[in-house]
Design a protein around this motif. Sequence first.
Motif, PDB file in Angstrom:
ATOM      1  N   VAL A 104       3.246  11.938  -2.408  1.00 34.52           N
ATOM      2  CA  VAL A 104       4.709  11.995  -2.444  1.00 34.52           C
ATOM      3  C   VAL A 104       5.258  13.260  -1.777  1.00 34.52           C
ATOM      4  O   VAL A 104       6.382  13.276  -1.270  1.00 34.52           O
ATOM      5  CB  VAL A 104       5.221  11.849  -3.907  1.00 34.52           C
ATOM      6  CG1 VAL A 104       4.841  13.076  -4.739  1.00 34.52           C
ATOM      7  CG2 VAL A 104       6.718  11.587  -3.945  1.00 34.52           C
ATOM      8  N   ASP A 105       4.423  14.313  -1.737  1.00 38.74           N
ATOM      9  CA  ASP A 105       4.937  15.551  -1.136  1.00 38.74           C
ATOM     10  C   ASP A 105       4.779  15.597   0.377  1.00 38.74           C
ATOM     11  O   ASP A 105       5.126  16.595   1.014  1.00 38.74           O
ATOM     12  CB  ASP A 105       4.295  16.781  -1.797  1.00 38.74           C
ATOM     13  CG  ASP A 105       2.774  16.801  -1.665  1.00 38.74           C
ATOM     14  OD1 ASP A 105       2.210  15.809  -1.131  1.00 38.74           O
ATOM     15  OD2 ASP A 105       2.161  17.796  -2.088  1.00 38.74           O
ATOM     16  N   GLU A 106       4.304  14.532   0.994  1.00 39.04           N
ATOM     17  CA  GLU A 106       4.300  14.434   2.462  1.00 39.04           C
ATOM     18  C   GLU A 106       5.665  13.877   2.863  1.00 39.04           C
ATOM     19  O   GLU A 106       5.867  12.669   2.913  1.00 39.04           O
ATOM     20  CB  GLU A 106       3.175  13.510   2.933  1.00 39.04           C
ATOM     21  CG  GLU A 106       1.779  14.026   2.564  1.00 39.04           C
ATOM     22  CD  GLU A 106       0.693  12.951   2.687  1.00 39.04           C
ATOM     23  OE1 GLU A 106       0.863  12.000   3.487  1.00 39.04           O
ATOM     24  OE2 GLU A 106      -0.309  13.050   1.959  1.00 39.04           O
ATOM     25  N   THR A 107       6.612  14.776   3.123  1.00 41.21           N
ATOM     26  CA  THR A 107       8.008  14.336   3.278  1.00 41.21           C
ATOM     27  C   THR A 107       8.550  14.524   4.697  1.00 41.21           C
ATOM     28  O   THR A 107       9.746  14.430   4.915  1.00 41.21           O
ATOM     29  CB  THR A 107       8.920  15.115   2.301  1.00 41.21           C
ATOM     30  OG1 THR A 107       8.797  16.520   2.587  1.00 41.21           O
ATOM     31  CG2 THR A 107       8.525  14.860   0.856  1.00 41.21           C
ATOM     32  N   ASN A 114      10.391  11.146   5.887  1.00 48.06           N
ATOM     33  CA  ASN A 114       9.123  10.465   5.622  1.00 48.06           C
ATOM     34  C   ASN A 114       8.976  10.365   4.104  1.00 48.06           C
ATOM     35  O   ASN A 114       8.941  11.386   3.418  1.00 48.06           O
ATOM     36  CB  ASN A 114       7.948  11.245   6.221  1.00 48.06           C
ATOM     37  CG  ASN A 114       6.661  10.449   6.139  1.00 48.06           C
ATOM     38  OD1 ASN A 114       6.393   9.590   6.972  1.00 48.06           O
ATOM     39  ND2 ASN A 114       5.869  10.701   5.113  1.00 48.06           N
ATOM     40  N   VAL A 115       8.924   9.158   3.607  1.00 50.22           N
ATOM     41  CA  VAL A 115       8.942   8.945   2.166  1.00 50.22           C
ATOM     42  C   VAL A 115       7.699   8.167   1.751  1.00 50.22           C
ATOM     43  O   VAL A 115       7.425   7.088   2.294  1.00 50.22           O
ATOM     44  CB  VAL A 115      10.207   8.149   1.754  1.00 50.22           C
ATOM     45  CG1 VAL A 115      10.271   8.003   0.235  1.00 50.22           C
ATOM     46  CG2 VAL A 115      11.465   8.817   2.296  1.00 50.22           C
ATOM     47  N   ASN A 116       6.942   8.728   0.819  1.00 50.81           N
ATOM     48  CA  ASN A 116       5.778   8.031   0.283  1.00 50.81           C
ATOM     49  C   ASN A 116       5.986   7.724  -1.189  1.00 50.81           C
ATOM     50  O   ASN A 116       6.391   8.591  -1.962  1.00 50.81           O
ATOM     51  CB  ASN A 116       4.514   8.888   0.455  1.00 50.81           C
ATOM     52  CG  ASN A 116       4.011   8.853   1.882  1.00 50.81           C
ATOM     53  OD1 ASN A 116       3.930   7.784   2.499  1.00 50.81           O
ATOM     54  ND2 ASN A 116       3.683  10.011   2.431  1.00 50.81           N
ATOM     55  N   ILE A 117       5.698   6.467  -1.549  1.00 49.04           N
ATOM     56  CA  ILE A 117       5.781   6.045  -2.948  1.00 49.04           C
ATOM     57  C   ILE A 117       4.398   5.542  -3.343  1.00 49.04           C
ATOM     58  O   ILE A 117       4.107   4.340  -3.265  1.00 49.04           O
ATOM     59  CB  ILE A 117       6.849   4.942  -3.130  1.00 49.04           C
ATOM     60  CG1 ILE A 117       8.163   5.364  -2.456  1.00 49.04           C
ATOM     61  CG2 ILE A 117       7.057   4.645  -4.617  1.00 49.04           C
ATOM     62  CD1 ILE A 117       9.252   4.305  -2.489  1.00 49.04           C
ATOM     63  N   PRO A 118       3.519   6.463  -3.751  1.00 50.48           N
ATOM     64  CA  PRO A 118       2.171   6.050  -4.144  1.00 50.48           C
ATOM     65  C   PRO A 118       2.162   5.541  -5.585  1.00 50.48           C
ATOM     66  O   PRO A 118       2.830   6.120  -6.448  1.00 50.48           O
ATOM     67  CB  PRO A 118       1.358   7.344  -4.003  1.00 50.48           C
ATOM     68  CG  PRO A 118       2.345   8.455  -4.166  1.00 50.48           C
ATOM     69  CD  PRO A 118       3.687   7.924  -3.744  1.00 50.48           C
ATOM     70  N   PHE A 119       1.429   4.481  -5.826  1.00 50.83           N
ATOM     71  CA  PHE A 119       1.330   3.894  -7.167  1.00 50.83           C
ATOM     72  C   PHE A 119      -0.085   4.046  -7.709  1.00 50.83           C
ATOM     73  O   PHE A 119      -1.063   3.933  -6.954  1.00 50.83           O
ATOM     74  CB  PHE A 119       1.689   2.401  -7.136  1.00 50.83           C
ATOM     75  CG  PHE A 119       3.128   2.140  -6.842  1.00 50.83           C
ATOM     76  CD1 PHE A 119       4.082   2.219  -7.845  1.00 50.83           C
ATOM     77  CD2 PHE A 119       3.541   1.819  -5.551  1.00 50.83           C
ATOM     78  CE1 PHE A 119       5.421   1.978  -7.577  1.00 50.83           C
ATOM     79  CE2 PHE A 119       4.874   1.579  -5.273  1.00 50.83           C
ATOM     80  CZ  PHE A 119       5.822   1.654  -6.280  1.00 50.83           C
ATOM     81  N   HIS A 120      -0.161   4.265  -9.008  1.00 52.11           N
ATOM     82  CA  HIS A 120      -1.465   4.306  -9.669  1.00 52.11           C
ATOM     83  C   HIS A 120      -2.124   2.933  -9.545  1.00 52.11           C
ATOM     84  O   HIS A 120      -1.446   1.904  -9.631  1.00 52.11           O
ATOM     85  CB  HIS A 120      -1.261   4.659 -11.147  1.00 52.11           C
ATOM     86  CG  HIS A 120      -2.492   5.165 -11.817  1.00 52.11           C
ATOM     87  ND1 HIS A 120      -3.461   4.329 -12.315  1.00 52.11           N
ATOM     88  CD2 HIS A 120      -2.931   6.430 -12.036  1.00 52.11           C
ATOM     89  CE1 HIS A 120      -4.435   5.052 -12.834  1.00 52.11           C
ATOM     90  NE2 HIS A 120      -4.137   6.339 -12.672  1.00 52.11           N
ATOM     91  N   ALA A 121      -3.453   2.919  -9.351  1.00 49.40           N
ATOM     92  CA  ALA A 121      -4.189   1.647  -9.323  1.00 49.40           C
ATOM     93  C   ALA A 121      -3.862   0.864 -10.588  1.00 49.40           C
ATOM     94  O   ALA A 121      -3.822   1.435 -11.679  1.00 49.40           O
ATOM     95  CB  ALA A 121      -5.687   1.927  -9.241  1.00 49.40           C
ATOM     96  N   GLY A 122      -3.611  -0.425 -10.447  1.00 51.42           N
ATOM     97  CA  GLY A 122      -3.298  -1.263 -11.602  1.00 51.42           C
ATOM     98  C   GLY A 122      -1.820  -1.590 -11.745  1.00 51.42           C
ATOM     99  O   GLY A 122      -1.444  -2.492 -12.498  1.00 51.42           O
ATOM    100  N   THR A 123      -0.966  -0.874 -11.014  1.00 54.53           N
ATOM    101  CA  THR A 123       0.485  -1.073 -11.122  1.00 54.53           C
ATOM    102  C   THR A 123       0.884  -2.545 -10.941  1.00 54.53           C
ATOM    103  O   THR A 123       0.383  -3.222 -10.045  1.00 54.53           O
ATOM    104  CB  THR A 123       1.201  -0.190 -10.075  1.00 54.53           C
ATOM    105  OG1 THR A 123       1.023   1.174 -10.438  1.00 54.53           O
ATOM    106  CG2 THR A 123       2.686  -0.510  -9.990  1.00 54.53           C
TER     107      THR A 123
END
Length: 387
Positions: free
Chosen positions: A207-210, A219-228
């Motif tokens: 998320v901090d790669e902006t 540049n927007v990253n929305i990473p999700f935990h595995a299983g979401t």
Amino acid sequence: METNQHILFYSDALASFNYGSNHPFKPARAKVFYELLNRYSLIFEENQRIMVPQKLDETLLRLFHTAEYIRLLKLCNAGEFTINMLDFGIGSGDNPVVAGMLDFALDAAGATYEGAMMLAGGRAAVVFNPHGGFHHARSDFAEGFCYVNDIAIAITALIHQGKRVAYCDIDAHHGNGVQEAFYEDRRVLTISLHESGESLYPWGGFVDETGSGDGKGFNVNIPFHAGTDDAIYLAAFDAVVPPLISAFRPDILFIECGGDAHKDDPLAHLNLTSRSYETVLKALKSLCPRIMATGGGGYDVHKTAAVWALTWAALCGIKMTDAFAGLVGGMMYGPEARISSLEDAPFRISGPEEKQCRKEADRVVDYIKKEIFPIHGLGTDLKSVPE
Ligand SMILES: [Zn+2]
């Protein structure tokens, strides 16, 4: 003159291309998808048109790729392997040397490019290229089954024409090649929703790669935990994506629509059903009058095809009907026999897994609201993390 044309790029020849029998990337998904469109009457509207991909002019590769990398792609195309190719990612297990690979990539990229030009010229409102979406290809490095970055090339051509472009990537994997292409560029708003790089290739997209320099906050990253699952994913999508795209006001919106965020995908670990795809695609459609959608990952051939059929229906604003319903006494047949309907049953995770996935998604949304929203003139009403 404005047009409401909906363009589908499709080629049997491209769908027949083979990366090798043990390779997980199966271009044949596009053919199964195409058969579903016919079966469910999703390709018979008056404003829908099917076009056959034409090769990208090779000189356009230079919009993103380096000259030396292109030279090696040509050798790869002839089925030749040289040891220095490995320094460029070519000849690995993921990205094997296969005769005809550059021809395949040029066809795929040609469709994305042509679609983008049709949108820019007002000759189409929606374009879908299921053969495209190679978001991992770097300027001088093949990776993640991608050799030519059709998206980076087409978007670069559009910004040279003065267009504002937003990019939303819903593949399970981070769109690292596209991020790299526009990391310092505020003319492109790049948003990637994906499984966290802590558990999945390409091991980044945090998320901090902006973005940096001029591109800071674009540049927007929305990473999700595995299983979401759907509920957590859609809440984060709603909180972040529509406000940012609305504020950015793109002329054209690109969507990388990899099918591998589906819960049945064998390579990734998200738990989305077709509901997330339908909901996200409908929302994105409402945010921009010009949409360039591509395929991407997706390693369960039939689920990916089903997700793409729903994607296409959502983009075109049409409802599906089953052309063969009742004709064979309710029996399913053909290659889609595993799919009783294109739509999945609802699915939710629970217990500690749900808590962990939700907590992580809330953290990411809060970070984006705090660090990125103000750059776009948006308020930062932070949601407090629930118990
Ligand atoms: Zn993927």
